[in-house]
Scaffold this motif. Structure first.
Motif, PDB file in Angstrom:
ATOM      1  N   THR A   1      17.860  71.679  79.914  1.00 13.06           N
ATOM      2  CA  THR A   1      19.056  70.253  80.647  1.00 13.06           C
ATOM      3  C   THR A   1      17.974  68.921  80.316  1.00 13.06           C
ATOM      4  O   THR A   1      16.481  69.018  80.466  1.00 13.06           O
ATOM      5  CB  THR A   1      19.008  69.747  81.942  1.00 13.06           C
ATOM      6  N   PHE A   2      18.266  67.752  79.736  1.00 14.80           N
ATOM      7  CA  PHE A   2      17.166  66.858  79.309  1.00 14.80           C
ATOM      8  C   PHE A   2      16.796  65.203  80.097  1.00 14.80           C
ATOM      9  O   PHE A   2      15.858  65.016  80.067  1.00 14.80           O
ATOM     10  CB  PHE A   2      17.567  66.234  78.176  1.00 14.80           C
ATOM     11  N   MET A   3      17.668  65.319  80.609  1.00 13.00           N
ATOM     12  CA  MET A   3      18.224  64.521  81.712  1.00 13.00           C
ATOM     13  C   MET A   3      19.124  64.556  83.153  1.00 13.00           C
ATOM     14  O   MET A   3      20.109  64.776  82.415  1.00 13.00           O
ATOM     15  CB  MET A   3      18.230  62.595  80.943  1.00 13.00           C
ATOM     16  N   GLU A   4      18.934  63.853  83.670  1.00 11.38           N
ATOM     17  CA  GLU A   4      19.691  64.094  85.253  1.00 11.38           C
ATOM     18  C   GLU A   4      19.730  62.891  86.470  1.00 11.38           C
ATOM     19  O   GLU A   4      17.980  62.232  86.258  1.00 11.38           O
ATOM     20  CB  GLU A   4      19.563  65.214  85.926  1.00 11.38           C
ATOM     21  N   VAL A   5      20.519  62.999  87.269  1.00  8.17           N
ATOM     22  CA  VAL A   5      20.149  61.718  88.077  1.00  8.17           C
ATOM     23  C   VAL A   5      20.852  62.330  89.416  1.00  8.17           C
ATOM     24  O   VAL A   5      21.360  63.609  89.890  1.00  8.17           O
ATOM     25  CB  VAL A   5      21.179  60.941  88.318  1.00  8.17           C
ATOM     26  N   GLU A   6      19.277  61.749  90.315  1.00  5.46           N
ATOM     27  CA  GLU A   6      20.031  62.784  91.611  1.00  5.46           C
ATOM     28  C   GLU A   6      21.538  62.456  92.460  1.00  5.46           C
ATOM     29  O   GLU A   6      21.917  63.207  93.304  1.00  5.46           O
ATOM     30  CB  GLU A   6      19.162  62.525  92.838  1.00  5.46           C
ATOM     31  N   ALA A   7      22.092  61.478  92.437  1.00  2.00           N
ATOM     32  CA  ALA A   7      22.644  60.237  93.441  1.00  2.00           C
ATOM     33  C   ALA A   7      23.641  60.547  92.242  1.00  2.00           C
ATOM     34  O   ALA A   7      24.011  60.565  91.089  1.00  2.00           O
ATOM     35  CB  ALA A   7      22.831  58.861  93.355  1.00  2.00           C
TER      36      ALA A   7
ATOM     37  N   LYS B   1      19.347  54.241  95.795  1.00  3.96           N
ATOM     38  CA  LYS B   1      18.676  54.033  95.874  1.00  3.96           C
ATOM     39  C   LYS B   1      18.269  55.489  95.135  1.00  3.96           C
ATOM     40  O   LYS B   1      18.779  56.404  95.786  1.00  3.96           O
ATOM     41  CB  LYS B   1      17.676  53.746  96.119  1.00  3.96           C
ATOM     42  N   THR B   2      17.025  56.130  93.663  1.00  6.76           N
ATOM     43  CA  THR B   2      18.209  57.488  93.657  1.00  6.76           C
ATOM     44  C   THR B   2      16.936  57.221  92.529  1.00  6.76           C
ATOM     45  O   THR B   2      16.226  56.704  91.307  1.00  6.76           O
ATOM     46  CB  THR B   2      19.153  57.785  92.617  1.00  6.76           C
ATOM     47  N   LYS B   3      16.441  58.317  91.942  1.00  8.84           N
ATOM     48  CA  LYS B   3      15.306  58.707  90.987  1.00  8.84           C
ATOM     49  C   LYS B   3      16.703  59.329  90.135  1.00  8.84           C
ATOM     50  O   LYS B   3      17.147  60.524  90.115  1.00  8.84           O
ATOM     51  CB  LYS B   3      14.651  60.449  91.665  1.00  8.84           C
ATOM     52  N   ILE B   4      15.821  59.239  88.888  1.00  8.52           N
ATOM     53  CA  ILE B   4      16.049  59.684  87.484  1.00  8.52           C
ATOM     54  C   ILE B   4      15.594  60.080  86.622  1.00  8.52           C
ATOM     55  O   ILE B   4      13.817  60.350  86.418  1.00  8.52           O
ATOM     56  CB  ILE B   4      16.810  58.451  86.021  1.00  8.52           C
TER      57      ILE B   4
ATOM     58  N   GLU C   1       7.289  58.611  88.872  1.00  9.70           N
ATOM     59  CA  GLU C   1       6.734  59.778  89.494  1.00  9.70           C
ATOM     60  C   GLU C   1       6.994  60.779  88.292  1.00  9.70           C
ATOM     61  O   GLU C   1       6.883  61.094  87.306  1.00  9.70           O
ATOM     62  CB  GLU C   1       7.489  59.852  90.537  1.00  9.70           C
ATOM     63  N   LYS C   2       6.660  61.363  89.303  1.00  9.70           N
ATOM     64  CA  LYS C   2       6.601  62.944  88.224  1.00  9.70           C
ATOM     65  C   LYS C   2       8.001  63.449  88.052  1.00  9.70           C
ATOM     66  O   LYS C   2       9.368  63.936  88.424  1.00  9.70           O
ATOM     67  CB  LYS C   2       6.062  64.527  89.212  1.00  9.70           C
ATOM     68  N   ASN C   3       8.046  63.273  86.316  1.00 10.14           N
ATOM     69  CA  ASN C   3       9.613  63.791  85.586  1.00 10.14           C
ATOM     70  C   ASN C   3      10.309  62.936  85.636  1.00 10.14           C
ATOM     71  O   ASN C   3      11.589  62.862  85.032  1.00 10.14           O
ATOM     72  CB  ASN C   3      10.330  65.130  86.171  1.00 10.14           C
ATOM     73  N   GLY C   4       9.760  61.592  86.123  1.00  8.92           N
ATOM     74  CA  GLY C   4      11.273  60.294  86.458  1.00  8.92           C
ATOM     75  C   GLY C   4      10.634  58.625  86.960  1.00  8.92           C
ATOM     76  O   GLY C   4       9.046  58.876  87.477  1.00  8.92           O
ATOM     77  N   VAL C   5      11.734  58.348  87.307  1.00  4.67           N
ATOM     78  CA  VAL C   5      11.497  57.140  87.749  1.00  4.67           C
ATOM     79  C   VAL C   5      12.592  56.929  89.048  1.00  4.67           C
ATOM     80  O   VAL C   5      13.685  57.701  89.512  1.00  4.67           O
ATOM     81  CB  VAL C   5      11.484  56.451  87.091  1.00  4.67           C
ATOM     82  N   GLU C   6      12.046  56.183  89.918  1.00  2.65           N
ATOM     83  CA  GLU C   6      13.266  55.677  90.689  1.00  2.65           C
ATOM     84  C   GLU C   6      13.759  54.481  90.595  1.00  2.65           C
ATOM     85  O   GLU C   6      12.783  53.036  90.371  1.00  2.65           O
ATOM     86  CB  GLU C   6      12.417  56.169  92.476  1.00  2.65           C
TER      87      GLU C   6
ATOM     88  N   PHE D   1      11.626  65.995  79.050  1.00  2.52           N
ATOM     89  CA  PHE D   1      10.912  66.182  77.825  1.00  2.52           C
ATOM     90  C   PHE D   1       9.913  65.132  78.101  1.00  2.52           C
ATOM     91  O   PHE D   1      10.040  64.488  79.172  1.00  2.52           O
ATOM     92  CB  PHE D   1      12.318  64.894  76.813  1.00  2.52           C
ATOM     93  N   THR D   2       9.047  65.047  76.752  1.00  2.99           N
ATOM     94  CA  THR D   2       7.404  64.573  76.928  1.00  2.99           C
ATOM     95  C   THR D   2       7.838  62.704  76.941  1.00  2.99           C
ATOM     96  O   THR D   2       8.643  62.342  76.528  1.00  2.99           O
ATOM     97  CB  THR D   2       6.945  64.618  75.719  1.00  2.99           C
ATOM     98  N   PHE D   3       7.639  61.827  78.109  1.00  6.83           N
ATOM     99  CA  PHE D   3       7.836  60.416  77.772  1.00  6.83           C
ATOM    100  C   PHE D   3       6.293  60.074  78.267  1.00  6.83           C
ATOM    101  O   PHE D   3       5.550  60.273  78.924  1.00  6.83           O
ATOM    102  CB  PHE D   3       8.863  60.218  78.302  1.00  6.83           C
ATOM    103  N   LYS D   4       5.999  58.465  78.282  1.00  7.90           N
ATOM    104  CA  LYS D   4       4.922  57.576  78.471  1.00  7.90           C
ATOM    105  C   LYS D   4       4.899  57.368  79.066  1.00  7.90           C
ATOM    106  O   LYS D   4       4.365  56.305  80.287  1.00  7.90           O
ATOM    107  CB  LYS D   4       4.208  57.822  76.968  1.00  7.90           C
ATOM    108  N   SER D   5       5.936  56.037  78.762  1.00  2.00           N
ATOM    109  CA  SER D   5       6.228  55.145  79.794  1.00  2.00           C
ATOM    110  C   SER D   5       7.571  54.713  80.291  1.00  2.00           C
ATOM    111  O   SER D   5       8.955  55.293  79.290  1.00  2.00           O
ATOM    112  CB  SER D   5       5.791  53.718  79.611  1.00  2.00           C
ATOM    113  N   VAL D   6       8.275  53.779  81.615  1.00  2.00           N
ATOM    114  CA  VAL D   6       9.737  53.283  80.962  1.00  2.00           C
ATOM    115  C   VAL D   6       9.665  52.598  81.883  1.00  2.00           C
ATOM    116  O   VAL D   6       9.045  52.294  83.166  1.00  2.00           O
ATOM    117  CB  VAL D   6      10.125  54.393  82.093  1.00  2.00           C
TER     118      VAL D   6
END
Length: 1004
Positions: A919-925, A955-958, A983-988, A962-967
């Motif tokens: 999987t390349f991306m997912e949303v917790e909510a 409020k959720t985490k995305i 945060e680890k693997n993504g953003v809230e 994959f390798t990324f430097k900023s969001v």
């Protein structure tokens, strides 16, 4: 002797005004006419390549949609020396005068066949030539012509009516407008007012001197009227902001190719009049139209640019075209503004702040948020004044969308974008303006629209006299943006309208021209898949992103979302051409998608698999579904926004728990019983032990209603007239792997339906896979599902969310919504249980009490006499579920029906570097949906668009795998708002109910 006024005054004044008008031009000679006729337009350089015809006044030169280059020649008679010499040209068609290089310099228009003449006279036939002729001047004029009037009608059988050299009596022309403005103003003033009497007296005095209608008499008459024209009003409570306008439908009663020439005719006339009237300000929307001018008429386009920079010409509206907003998808609405605003910024360094949709057929409640997040603050429309039963309570108001976003709206109170700018128009605007107590400004759009043409000299002459004329509110010519900025100063005083701006008219456009609507839905989703595929390929293999190809394809799809194309209200040729183009575009998109996937697909590790298959899921949740690979059914589980590899050679376990036969379908969830006529008499939910249908009712009866409407409308009482039904011809039942199928064939008149009713193991969805060969006229095909649900409102899928609509008819506002627009689904739910009706390309619903009714096809006969005859394919599905639409996962089911998994066979025995599942991306909510993944417009960053779909603050985490430097959080124009803490693997991220967020993810 008493002063005596009665209706005889008006009779006398009418006669004098007409006599003045006839005295303006005096014909002094005829022009010689040569034309080269072609079936389609040809450029200036090829103007003599058609069939050559020597013509005279009274000759027929062409049939509908014929084109020609006309060559008008002559010599100014010596008798006209010292006079203002003009040409009078009426070829019963639209034409555009060009200069010696082929650049348009003025448009010509015959009187339109169906124009509302209460708004003025739409014809343009006068060509200014020599202000002070010497006599003997050679006339050599070329004109590009179409044998159609403004509204695509063959006018006067294509006969040349006028081609004259004439002398213009300028004083008489000025007198005409002096007299007309005062006379019309007088007609709208009560007879007990002094102003009425002073105008009437002056007009009668002017009439007395007009015996022979000579120039000397005209001067004397003007002098008599001058004092009345110079009288000014006092301190105004209202001022009208007026801007020239030409609403040009990009297709309607004419093909797209003719619109390009309408643009040249209209815009060249605008520029010519700007030279004569220094106060004149004009505005035009639709970057697509500007793009055509740039491509086909570059010299004209340069003149337009010059006048934009001078402030005389206003680019209006952020959308690429004036799009439909009912049927157009959410991401498409964003792209309309993204490409539209970027065009105006690049070409004119102009940041558009208005959305300009005067004529679209209602406005989705998702629009305010899209506008705000695209940097658009103001909205202008006319169309809501067309309501059939209820009057919107404001002309100036704040409009709040489903997420709480709010924009400032103004509807010009005159209720038209074809204002005559005459006294009657100004008086009507003041009288009708519902918000004049809290707002001291309103807007007037003057000119000839619908078929184009724009303002004529008559509009500008009237406005010249009406700036501050006693008896009228003052009128100022200015750009619309200045008007809105003034309007905004009183923003805290305006009332708020919440939800959709529903138009109580044109509900037939939710269904008309079904093939175009199907292609639009499929193209929107295929473009979504293509962009995802290209980003995936870029992340995995560095595959170059096809930015230019995608923009070109997107812009053509956006063109076909114009509000008289996608809604189905254009002529047959428009759909013949757009359907052919859709097919080409669809093939191109699929080919690009295949190339993107193939750029990395064989780098997957398949190990010892005999028949490896990659299954790709572009949705943001895990999918557990059946797929078919070369006749072999496989149950696959695919991670969100990712892929999995399965071996199709592995034998699947025997499918159990299905029944198909004896008018019965059954799986582990549902049991369906069919009546003898093919309709459904029972759907029993085995899991929840309840009947889905209401007692004694039958579902999916394929009903045919009389439909005497046109492409736009059908009567509100259509369902009060007994309908007929398709008759079942045959039915067969069988099991195909995990699917229990009822195959039914129906007939009605000359039409047939083949429908597969499919129940899949493990699924709560009943699919109706339908193929219709439709050959009826003035008929409407509908299906309905009376469900065992009691609720007061339906939940309807719209762009980036959903809205609730009442299912009763308590008020006239509710009654007027007898047909509603929804996208992938409509749901009726109680707290404990609900039923949704899904579809893959339909939009028109009726929801009344406990019945969900879907409009499948209409076959109106105007403006396309063959509309929707032929073969149609579509799928709708009934989805019973626990709880409401949120608990039941209706939105996800709608997406899954519309967006199948991508299945790609692989080469066996490859030990690639990529894992078998990722999987390349997912949303917790669960209620946050990733709608779009694409490359940024101006960098290699990745754009991810997500939205909340249940109406809950979240409020959720995305997570990104994959390798990324900023969001960075950006707006919909991809401009940075704020950097997000990683945060680890993504953003809230926090979402308001129905909020759309756009992220820009940097990978470098």
């Amino acid at each position: 002797m008493p002063y005596f006024y009665n209706k005889n005054i008006e009779r006398s004044l009418d006669w004098v005004l007409k006599k003045i008008q006839k005295s303006i031009y005096k014909v002094v000679d005829e022009l010689k006419i040569t034309a080269w006729v072609t079936p389609e337009p040809v450029p200036f350089e090829q103007r003599m390549t058609g069939i050559k015809k020597e013509l005279s006044i009274g000759d027929k030169w062409g049939n509908l949609w014929d084109c020609a280059w006309f060559h008008f020649t002559g010599v100014v008679p010596e008798s006209a020396a010292g006079s203002n010499v003009v040409l009078l040209i009426d070829i019963s068609g639209e034409a555009c005068i060009v200069d010696s290089n082929g650049c348009p310099i003025q448009g010509l228009t015959p009187a339109a066949s169906t124009f509302d003449y209460s708004l003025g006279f739409p014809g343009k036939k006068v060509v200014p030539l020599f202000k002070n002729a010497q006599g003997g001047e050679v006339i050599d004029i070329w004109a590009d012509a179409g044998c159609n009037d403004l509204f695509g009608v063959l006018k006067d059988d294509g006969v040349i009516k006028e081609a004259y050299i004439a002398v213009c009596n300028e004083t008489m022309r000025e007198l005409y407008y002096d007299f007309e403005v005062l006379y019309e103003l007088m007609q709208h003033i009560p007879q007990d007012k002094a102003r009425y009497h002073s105008i009437a007296w002056a007009l009668m005095e002017a009439c007395k001197v007009l015996r022979n209608f000579t120039e000397e008499e005209a001067k004397e008459a003007r002098a008599i009227l001058a004092p009345e024209l110079s009288k000014e009003g006092g301190h105004p409570s209202l001022t009208i902001s007026a801007i020239g306008h030409a609403h040009i439908d990009l297709a309607w009663l004419w093909p797209i190719r003719e619109t390009i020439r309408k643009g040249a005719r209209t815009f060249s006339t605008v520029l010519a009049l700007m030279e004569r009237y220094p106060d004149y300000v004009f505005g035009a929307s639709q970057p697509q139209l500007y793009q055509w001018m740039k491509e086909y008429y570059p010299s004209l386009y340069q003149k337009i640019k010059e006048h934009v920079f001078k402030g005389r010409w206003e680019p209006q509206g952020g959308m690429w075209v004036e799009a439909d907003t009912n049927i157009t998808g959410g991401e498409s609405l964003i792209r309309q503004i993204l490409y539209g605003k970027r065009f105006f910024k690049k070409e004119f360094d102009y940041d558009v702040k208005t959305l300009w949709l005067p004529d679209s057929f209602g406005y989705t409640a998702s629009l305010p948020q899209i506008m705000k997040k695209c940097g658009i603050e103001y909205f202008m429309t006319i169309k809501l004044s067309w309501n059939e039963y209820n009057k919107y309570p404001h002309h100036t108001f704040l409009w709040e969308g489903i997420d709480g976003s709010s924009v400032l709206v103004h509807m010009p109170p005159e209720g038209t974008y074809n204002s005559s700018a005459a006294p009657r128009a100004i008086i009507k605007a003041e009288k009708e303006y519902l918000d004049k107590g809290v707002s001291d400004r309103c807007l007037m759009l003057f000119g000839i629209g619908d078929g184009g043409g724009g303002p004529g000299e008559e509009h500008l002459e009237r406005l010249k006299r009406e700036k501050n004329l006693d008896g009228l509110v003052p009128v100022v010519q200015e750009p619309a943006i200045k008007f809105f900025q003034r309007l905004e100063k009183n923003k805290n005083k305006y009332q708020t309208w919440v939800g959709e701006l529903y138009l109580e008219k044109h509900q037939g456009t939710y269904t008309s021209q079904a093939r175009n609507k199907r292609y639009n839905r499929k193209m929107e989703l295929e473009l979504r898949e293509l962009e995802w595929a290209c980003v995936l390929s870029f992340l995995i293999s560095g595959y170059p992103y096809p930015q230019n190809e995608l923009e070109r394809i997107w812009k053509e799809v956006l063109l076909y979302q114009f509000h008289d194309i996608l809604p189905g209200s254009s002529i047959k040729r428009v759909y013949d051409e757009s359907l052919a183009r859709y097919e080409i575009l669809m093939n191109e998109v699929k080919e690009l998608k295949q190339k993107a996937y193939l750029s990395w697909i064989n780098t997957l590790d398949v190990g010892e698999m005999v028949c490896p298959v990659a299954v790709i899921n572009s949705l943001s949740w895990e999918r557990d579904e059946w797929i078919s690979v070369e006749g072999q059914w496989l149950k696959v589980k695919v991670p969100p926004m990712g892929y999995t590899v399965v071996d199709a050679s592995i034998h699947q376990r025997q499918v159990c728990g299905l029944i198909a036969g004896d008018n019965l379908l059954e799986n582990d969830k549902l049991r369906i019983k069919f009546a003898a006529d093919g309709s459904i008499e029972s759907i029993f939910d085995k899991e929840y032990n309840r009947e889905v249908l209401s007692t004694g009712s039958f579902a999916n009866k394929l009903a045919v209603y009389d439909d005497k409407g046109d492409a736009w409308d059908f009567p509100i009482f259509y369902d009060q007239i007994p309908c007929e039904f398709f008759t079942l011809q045959s039915a067969s039942f069988y099991i195909d792997g995990p699917k229990a199928v009822a195959n039914q064939v129906y007939r009605y008149g000359a039409s047939t339906i083949e429908q597969k009713v499919v129940l899949t193991l493990g699924s709560r969805r009943v699919d109706f896979i339908t193929k219709v060969d439709w050959h009826e006229s003035n008929k409407m095909l509908r299906t309905s599902f009376p469900v065992n649900i009691h609720t007061n409102e339906a939940t309807c899928d719209i762009q980036f969310g959903n809205i609730k609509r009442p299912v009763h008819r308590n008020t006239s506002w509710e009654m007027a919504k007898y047909e509603i627009c929804a996208h992938k689904w409509v749901d009726l739910s109680q707290k404990d249980y609900g039923v949704a009706l899904l579809n893959d390309c339909k939009y028109g619903y009726k929801v009344l009490d406990n019945v969900i009714d879907l409009n499948l096809l209409r076959s109106a006969t105007y403006p396309d006499s063959e509309a929707d005859r032929g073969v149609h394919e579509f799928t709708y599905a009934l989805y019973p579920h626990p709880g409401d639409h949120v608990e039941g996962g209706v939105a996800r089911e709608g997406y899954e029906l519309n967006i199948p998994l991508n299945v790609i066979p692989l080469d066996a025995c490859k030990n690639g570097a990529m894992p078998r599942e990722k999987t390349f991306m997912e949303v917790e909510a669960r209620n946050i949906i990733i709608e779009t993944v694409k490359k940024a417009e101006d960098s290699d960053d990745i754009i991810i668009r997500l939205y909340e779909n249940s109406g809950a603050g979240t409020k959720t985490k995305i997570k990104f795998y994959f390798t990324f430097k900023s969001v960075c959080l950006v707006n919909m124009m991809e401009e940075e708002i704020e950097m997000l803490n990683m945060e680890k693997n993504g953003v809230e991220l926090y979402f308001r109910p129905y909020e759309i967020h756009t992220l820009k993810v940097s990978t470098k």
